[in-house]
Design an enzyme around this catalytic site. Structure first.
Site, mmCIF file in Angstrom:
data_model
loop_
_atom_site.group_PDB
_atom_site.id
_atom_site.type_symbol
_atom_site.label_atom_id
_atom_site.label_comp_id
_atom_site.label_asym_id
_atom_site.label_seq_id
_atom_site.Cartn_x
_atom_site.Cartn_y
_atom_site.Cartn_z
ATOM 1 N N SER A 38 0.824 -1.197 0.000
ATOM 2 C CA SER A 38 0.000 0.000 0.000
ATOM 3 C C SER A 38 0.872 1.268 0.000
ATOM 4 O O SER A 38 1.761 1.408 -0.845
ATOM 5 C CB SER A 38 -0.954 -0.038 1.207
ATOM 6 N N ASP A 159 -5.634 -3.897 -2.378
ATOM 7 C CA ASP A 159 -4.711 -3.429 -1.339
ATOM 8 C C ASP A 159 -3.906 -4.544 -0.677
ATOM 9 O O ASP A 159 -4.462 -5.486 -0.114
ATOM 10 C CB ASP A 159 -5.545 -2.693 -0.293
#
Length: 282
Positions: A38, A159
């Protein structure tokens, strides 16, 4: 011996990581291996490409751009963050990403993502095509409900911090013996169970594997954090984390507040610099 950086995500808290990496860049401290998820992967890419100041310019300098964080984006594209701006316009024209510097750098670079179909972590190393690095980092930064999944290598990805928020075990399995772990929470932080499944039934129906992973994410996160603290206490890992985290919102848009957190990361890395050298050299 194999040195490595392990970078946590954290949304806009990632500017702390950007400050830490800026200090390492200034001092020309480079390691053998870098892994991030991320926001951690975003900041890591500019470290690997050796671009001092770029993380600050991108995350703080553009935070008030109308496309950076926008409810309009969310309503029209189902993306709170302007992913085209962040992963196309900025790196390819506004604040150019040094693809050549990235690919000629000596570090192994690994990005963690989450497979939408299995809910499991999928990791990617440096790719042959320059544009692929941005696609992978975009996938690793695509938060559920705030971004669309990214198609890559025959998979639908989101993610990276969903399946493996603290990828220390991946680093160790790849042979890292001297891990420097950059966290975006204070020591002792533990994650609480998410209410995700209760409030977002439509997403759960569409991506049941990710929903199941998110339901148990706090357990894995907390167990991994305990593992990291054990490594730290035994001198087997060096951890850089905010001593007294300057609190910001998850979608913070105040550049002054972000600057404070960025400077906090830079100062913490400065304070730990001798310790970093000692850890890498022993």
């Amino acid at each position: 011996m194999k040195s490595g950086l392990v970078l946590e995500g954290g949304g806009m808290r990632g500017v702390y990581t950007g400050g830490v990496l800026e200090k390492l860049l200034e001092e020309e401290i480079f390691v053998d291996y870098v892994i991030g998820v991320s926001a951690g992967a975003c900041h890591a890419s500019s470290y690997v490409s050796r671009q001092t100041g770029r993380n600050r310019e991108v995350t703080i300098g553009y935070v008030n751009h109308p496309e950076y964080i926008s409810i309009k984006n969310l309503l029209t594209k189902r993306e709170l963050f302007g992913m085209d701006l962040i992963f196309d316009k900025i790196p390819n024209s506004l604040v150019p990403f040094d693809y050549d510097g990235f690919y000629t750098s000596t570090e192994e670079f690994v990005v963690g993502t989450t497979d939408c179909q299995t809910g499991k972590a999928v990791y990617f190393e440096k790719q042959r095509r320059p544009e692929d690095v941005l696609t992978i980092v975009r996938a690793s930064s695509s938060l559920p409900l705030m971004s669309q999944p990214v198609k890559f290598d025959g998979k639908l990805l989101m993610d990276g911090s969903i399946a493996d928020p603290l990828p220390i075990r991946k680093a160790l399995s790849d042979g890292v013996t001297k891990p420097i772990i950059i966290l975006t929470r204070e020591k002792g932080y533990r994650k609480k169970k998410s209410r995700f499944a209760r409030v977002l039934p439509s997403f759960v129906r569409k991506y049941p594997a990710i929903a199941k992973t998110m339901e148990n994410r706090h357990l894995y996160y907390n167990e991994t954090m305990e593992f990291i603290e054990k490594l730290e206490s035994e001198g087997l890992a060096l951890v850089i984390r905010p001593f007294n985290l300057y609190k910001i919102k998850g979608i913070e848009r105040d550049p002054k507040k972000l600057e404070i957190l960025y400077n906090q990361g830079y100062q913490d890395a400065t304070d730990k610099f001798n310790e970093v050298l000692s850890f890498l050299q022993k």
